[in-house]
Design a protein around this motif. Structure first.
Motif, mmCIF file in Angstrom:
data_model
loop_
_atom_site.group_PDB
_atom_site.id
_atom_site.type_symbol
_atom_site.label_atom_id
_atom_site.label_comp_id
_atom_site.label_asym_id
_atom_site.label_seq_id
_atom_site.Cartn_x
_atom_site.Cartn_y
_atom_site.Cartn_z
ATOM 1 N N GLY A 79 0.811 -1.217 0.143
ATOM 2 C CA GLY A 79 -0.041 -0.095 -0.056
ATOM 3 C C GLY A 79 0.979 1.032 -0.114
ATOM 4 N N ALA A 80 1.991 1.282 0.838
ATOM 5 C CA ALA A 80 2.737 2.443 0.942
ATOM 6 C C ALA A 80 3.363 2.663 -0.595
ATOM 7 N N LEU A 81 3.962 1.424 -1.206
ATOM 8 C CA LEU A 81 4.306 1.676 -2.530
ATOM 9 C C LEU A 81 3.360 2.020 -3.385
ATOM 10 N N CYS A 82 2.103 1.876 -3.536
ATOM 11 C CA CYS A 82 1.097 2.319 -4.439
ATOM 12 C C CYS A 82 0.937 3.850 -4.075
ATOM 13 N N PHE A 83 0.933 4.051 -2.843
ATOM 14 C CA PHE A 83 0.683 5.430 -2.375
ATOM 15 C C PHE A 83 1.979 6.208 -2.915
ATOM 16 N N TYR A 84 3.169 5.796 -2.858
ATOM 17 C CA TYR A 84 4.250 6.673 -3.242
ATOM 18 C C TYR A 84 4.196 6.752 -4.741
ATOM 19 N N VAL A 85 3.873 5.727 -5.569
ATOM 20 C CA VAL A 85 3.908 5.778 -6.987
ATOM 21 C C VAL A 85 2.641 6.889 -7.423
ATOM 22 N N SER A 86 1.379 6.744 -6.780
ATOM 23 C CA SER A 86 0.452 7.672 -7.004
ATOM 24 C C SER A 86 1.001 9.058 -6.892
ATOM 25 N N LEU A 87 1.739 9.434 -5.844
ATOM 26 C CA LEU A 87 2.114 10.811 -5.414
ATOM 27 C C LEU A 87 3.277 11.366 -6.369
ATOM 28 N N VAL A 88 4.087 10.319 -6.954
ATOM 29 C CA VAL A 88 5.362 10.790 -7.587
ATOM 30 C C VAL A 88 4.916 10.747 -8.956
ATOM 31 N N THR A 89 4.531 9.632 -9.475
ATOM 32 C CA THR A 89 4.718 9.379 -11.145
ATOM 33 C C THR A 89 3.304 9.575 -11.684
ATOM 34 N N THR A 139 -8.490 11.393 -0.995
ATOM 35 C CA THR A 139 -8.477 11.424 -2.559
ATOM 36 C C THR A 139 -9.086 12.643 -3.408
ATOM 37 N N GLY A 140 -10.063 13.244 -2.725
ATOM 38 C CA GLY A 140 -10.742 14.312 -3.486
ATOM 39 C C GLY A 140 -9.759 15.470 -3.373
ATOM 40 N N LEU A 141 -9.210 15.597 -2.059
ATOM 41 C CA LEU A 141 -8.103 16.676 -2.077
ATOM 42 C C LEU A 141 -6.902 16.638 -2.949
ATOM 43 N N PHE A 142 -6.619 15.320 -2.980
ATOM 44 C CA PHE A 142 -5.292 14.984 -3.676
ATOM 45 C C PHE A 142 -5.454 15.319 -5.077
ATOM 46 N N ARG A 143 -6.877 14.848 -5.570
ATOM 47 C CA ARG A 143 -6.974 15.139 -7.219
ATOM 48 C C ARG A 143 -7.284 16.453 -7.489
ATOM 49 N N HIS A 144 -8.009 17.195 -6.657
ATOM 50 C CA HIS A 144 -8.512 18.690 -7.221
ATOM 51 C C HIS A 144 -7.905 19.632 -6.478
ATOM 52 N N ARG A 145 -7.176 19.453 -5.455
ATOM 53 C CA ARG A 145 -6.229 20.479 -4.377
ATOM 54 C C ARG A 145 -7.365 21.345 -3.768
ATOM 55 N N ARG A 146 -8.688 20.994 -3.810
ATOM 56 C CA ARG A 146 -9.574 21.596 -2.865
ATOM 57 C C ARG A 146 -10.900 20.620 -2.370
ATOM 58 N N VAL A 147 -11.567 21.092 -1.717
ATOM 59 C CA VAL A 147 -12.868 20.114 -1.178
ATOM 60 C C VAL A 147 -13.867 20.418 -2.215
ATOM 61 N N ARG A 148 -14.266 18.843 -2.773
ATOM 62 C CA ARG A 148 -15.318 19.002 -3.883
ATOM 63 C C ARG A 148 -16.597 18.271 -3.298
ATOM 64 N N ASP A 185 -17.609 19.294 -14.366
ATOM 65 C CA ASP A 185 -15.987 18.707 -14.441
ATOM 66 C C ASP A 185 -15.184 20.041 -14.588
ATOM 67 N N ALA A 186 -14.102 20.376 -13.759
ATOM 68 C CA ALA A 186 -13.277 21.603 -13.713
ATOM 69 C C ALA A 186 -12.361 21.539 -14.855
ATOM 70 N N ASP A 187 -11.981 20.215 -15.304
ATOM 71 C CA ASP A 187 -11.123 20.070 -16.278
ATOM 72 C C ASP A 187 -11.656 20.274 -17.669
ATOM 73 N N LEU A 188 -13.023 19.949 -17.806
ATOM 74 C CA LEU A 188 -13.561 20.175 -19.073
ATOM 75 C C LEU A 188 -13.929 21.626 -19.222
ATOM 76 N N ALA A 189 -14.338 22.299 -18.028
ATOM 77 C CA ALA A 189 -14.537 23.889 -18.144
ATOM 78 C C ALA A 189 -13.400 24.604 -18.039
ATOM 79 N N ASP A 190 -12.217 24.207 -17.716
ATOM 80 C CA ASP A 190 -10.953 24.879 -18.119
ATOM 81 C C ASP A 190 -10.303 24.751 -19.571
ATOM 82 N N ASP A 191 -11.062 23.731 -20.258
ATOM 83 C CA ASP A 191 -10.603 23.450 -21.529
ATOM 84 C C ASP A 191 -11.538 24.251 -22.567
ATOM 85 N N GLY A 192 -12.314 24.660 -21.839
ATOM 86 C CA GLY A 192 -13.627 25.417 -22.877
ATOM 87 C C GLY A 192 -14.689 24.444 -23.284
#
Length: 196
Positions: free
Chosen positions: A49-59, A109-118, A185-192
């Protein structure tokens, strides 16, 4: 403070994860049974689990991998506490803690993905934490009656609560200017692609 390069930050993250888990293992070492295989399996699950967590943060920066790694670390750690005898209750009584951990990991996970509370992550995680805490009350015998007896006696109150919530939601939506911010979806709204 000096700004570090990305490879140095990755090494610092890896050393930090290793230090946290080595301290955790050294803390539990006096309680672990010598001939017991369960601590070894738990430690392997925590390390995976720590390896998966690390890989998700880094790569990959992949939210499901982040959730899986974090949940596997926390749930395996809880199970290690239970099997080592540090906690006085067995896993059959503490299983709702797994549901609570799932809610906490979903929120992070939501904080990690969007950097804010959704709301898409906040509301399900709050529901999971509340359900886990509710079931934990029955599992630890804080509420003296069985869950079946509780449901058979209180289901009309639950029905009234759902009805009151739906009426309140309707009245809130009818007030001018009060509309729920339906999440786009913020990604779609940012892309127009989607106009907000």
């Amino acid at each position: 403070m000096k700004k570090f390069t990305v490879p140095i930050l990755n090494v610092l993250l890896a050393v930090g994860v290793v230090c946290v888990f080595m301290g955790f293992f050294l803390l539990l070492h006096p309680f672990a049974g010598v001939g017991n295989v369960a601590p070894f399996v738990n430690i392997c699950l925590i390390l995976f689990g720590a390896l998966c967590f690390y890989v998700s943060l880094v790569t990959y920066r992949h939210a499901p991998l982040f959730f899986f790694g974090l949940y596997l670390c926390l749930a395996s750690s809880l199970y290690l506490f239970v099997t080592s005898g540090i906690l006085s209750h067995g896993w059959t009584q503490l299983w709702p803690c797994g549901v609570v951990l799932c809610g906490v990991c979903l929120f992070l996970t939501g904080l990690f993905r969007h950097r804010r509370v959704r709301g898409a992550y906040l509301f399900p995680s709050v529901v999971l934490v509340l359900l886990g805490a509710f079931f934990l009350l029955f599992s630890l015998d804080v509420i003296a009656m069985s869950f079946r007896e509780f449901v058979s006696r209180s289901w009309p109150f639950f029905l009234m609560g759902v009805g009151a919530f739906l009426i309140g939601l309707f009245l809130y939506q009818q007030t001018p200017g009060n509309h729920f911010p339906y999440e786009v979806d913020a990604d779609l709204a940012d892309d127009g692609v989607i106009d907000e």
